[in-house]
Design a protein around this motif. Sequence first.
Motif, PDB file in Angstrom:
ATOM      1  N   GLU A  22       0.706  -1.116   0.140  1.00 11.60           N
ATOM      2  CA  GLU A  22       0.216  -0.096   0.052  1.00 11.60           C
ATOM      3  C   GLU A  22       0.607   1.410  -0.104  1.00 11.60           C
ATOM      4  OE1 GLU A  22      -3.498   0.500  -0.732  1.00 11.60           O
ATOM      5  OE2 GLU A  22      -3.217  -2.227  -0.268  1.00 11.60           O
ATOM      6  N   HIS A  26       0.517   3.567  -3.065  1.00 10.48           N
ATOM      7  CA  HIS A  26       0.050   5.383  -2.672  1.00 10.48           C
ATOM      8  C   HIS A  26       0.918   6.282  -3.995  1.00 10.48           C
ATOM      9  CE1 HIS A  26      -0.866   8.764  -0.350  1.00 10.48           C
ATOM     10  NE2 HIS A  26      -0.224   8.723  -0.186  1.00 10.48           N
ATOM     11  N   HIS A  30       1.113   9.135  -6.585  1.00  4.50           N
ATOM     12  CA  HIS A  30       1.919  10.568  -6.253  1.00  4.50           C
ATOM     13  C   HIS A  30       2.984  10.886  -6.701  1.00  4.50           C
ATOM     14  CE1 HIS A  30      -2.267   9.861  -3.882  1.00  4.50           C
ATOM     15  NE2 HIS A  30      -2.258  10.787  -3.403  1.00  4.50           N
ATOM     16  N   ILE A  61       2.251   9.754   4.391  1.00  2.00           N
ATOM     17  CA  ILE A  61       1.599   8.449   3.820  1.00  2.00           C
ATOM     18  C   ILE A  61       0.854   7.653   4.292  1.00  2.00           C
ATOM     19  CG2 ILE A  61       2.647   6.846   2.506  1.00  2.00           C
ATOM     20  CD1 ILE A  61       4.695   8.020   1.321  1.00  2.00           C
ATOM     21  N   LEU A  65      -2.577   6.803   4.487  1.00  3.69           N
ATOM     22  CA  LEU A  65      -3.832   5.383   4.342  1.00  3.69           C
ATOM     23  C   LEU A  65      -4.372   4.339   5.544  1.00  3.69           C
ATOM     24  CD1 LEU A  65       0.250   3.928   3.480  1.00  3.69           C
ATOM     25  CD2 LEU A  65      -1.955   4.250   2.103  1.00  3.69           C
ATOM     26  N   SER A 128      -8.183   8.927   3.339  1.00  2.88           N
ATOM     27  CA  SER A 128      -7.082   9.598   2.882  1.00  2.88           C
ATOM     28  C   SER A 128      -7.548  11.248   3.386  1.00  2.88           C
ATOM     29  CB  SER A 128      -7.911  10.240   1.690  1.00  2.88           C
ATOM     30  OG  SER A 128      -8.966  10.159   1.363  1.00  2.88           O
TER      31      SER A 128
END
Length: 377
Positions: A22, A26, A30, A61, A65, A128
Motif C-alpha cells: 500500500e 500510494h 502521488h 503516507i 493510508l 485520505s
Amino acid sequence: MDNGLRTARHARQWSQERLVREIERHAQQHSLAVASSVSLHVYVSEWENGKRSISERYAKILRALLGITDDELYGRRAALTVPAEVDGYDELMSRIDTAQRISTTMVKTLTEQTELLRTVDRQMGAASLIDQVTGHLATLEDALTFAVLPETRRPVARALAGAATLAAWQALDVGAVERAWRHYELGKRAAKEANEPMYLAHATAEQAYVLCDAGRPAVAVELIRNAQHVGNQMVSPRLKAWLYAAEAEICAKAGMPDDCRRALDNATRCLPPGEEARDPDMLSIFLNEGHLNRWRGNALALIGDNEAVDNLYGALDVIDPTFIRASAGLRCDLAQAHLARGENDLVRDHLRQARLLANRTGSVRHRRRIDQLSQRL
C-alpha cells in the motif's frame, strides 16, 4: 515503541507485506520517492518495534493510508491542546484579533470547507482526509479559544460543532473509536455554546453509534432517546425523522423489535414529502423516502423481518452513486436480509460487492461487518 502503527494495521487486517504494498502504491500514485520493497519491510518491522523512528515523509503516507493522527500513529494519547505561551499582551491581542476576523469574515468559508470534506468523504472515504480534517478542526478550535464576545463566539462554535461531528463519524469509520468519542464530545460542547439544539441532538445521537459498535446497544438506546429529548420541539421535521430512524436501527441491534417498528413508524410520520434529501437547517442530514427505505430495510433485516428485502432493493434502485460508503452499507444490509432467508448465494454476491466498495473508502467499520456476516455463512 510505535505500537500505534501495529494497532492501525491490525484494525485493517493488513499484514506487514500488505502495508508495504500500500505504501508503494500510494507513492506511485502521488509520484513520491520511497525505499525499495526490501528496505520497506525492514522499516515497517522496526517502526512497529520502536527500533526506528518514523520520519515525517513516511508519517504523511501512513496517516493517509490508515486514517490516523500523529498521536495514534506513534501510540501516544492525544495531548491536551494548550496555546503556546504568549510573550506579553501584544501576542495575545494579535490572536484575539485573528479570531475576530475569522468569526466575522471566514466562518462561511470554513463551513463550506466542512461541506467539501463531507463530499470527498462520501466518495473517497475518511482515511485520505486525516491531515485536512485535523488542520480544519485545529483552525476552528483556535478561533473559538481566542474569540471574546458571545456574538463573536457563537458562529465559530456552530461551525466547529458541524466539523467535529463530521470528524467523529470519519474516525468511527476508520476504527479510531476513542478519537470518535472525543470529537463527539467536542461537537456537543460547541453546540451548547452556540445554543444550537439541532447540532447537539445530532452529535449526541451519532455518539450512540460508538456505544452500539462497542457492544453496548442498550445504553446506546438510552442516549439516542436523550438526543430526541435534547432537541425537543427545536429540531426540523427532517432531523426528527432522522433521529427516529437512528433509534430504530439501534433498537434492532439491542433486540427490541417492537420499539424498532414503532420508531420506524415515527420516522415515516415526521419525514417531509418530496425528493429533496438535504435539510437546509442541518446540512449534514440527508434523508428522503429513498434513504428512509434503506434505513427501514437495515433495521428490519437486523430483526429478521422478511419485509426488509423489498425495502432494500427499492433503496438500491434510487441510491446516489456518489454515496460510496452508504452503498457499501446497503450491500451489507442486503446480505444480512438474504442471510436471514437462507439465500447464501445472494449473501455472497452482496458481500463481495460490499467489500469492493469498502476497500475504495478504507472503511474499517464496514469491513468488520462484512467479516462478521461472512463468518455466519
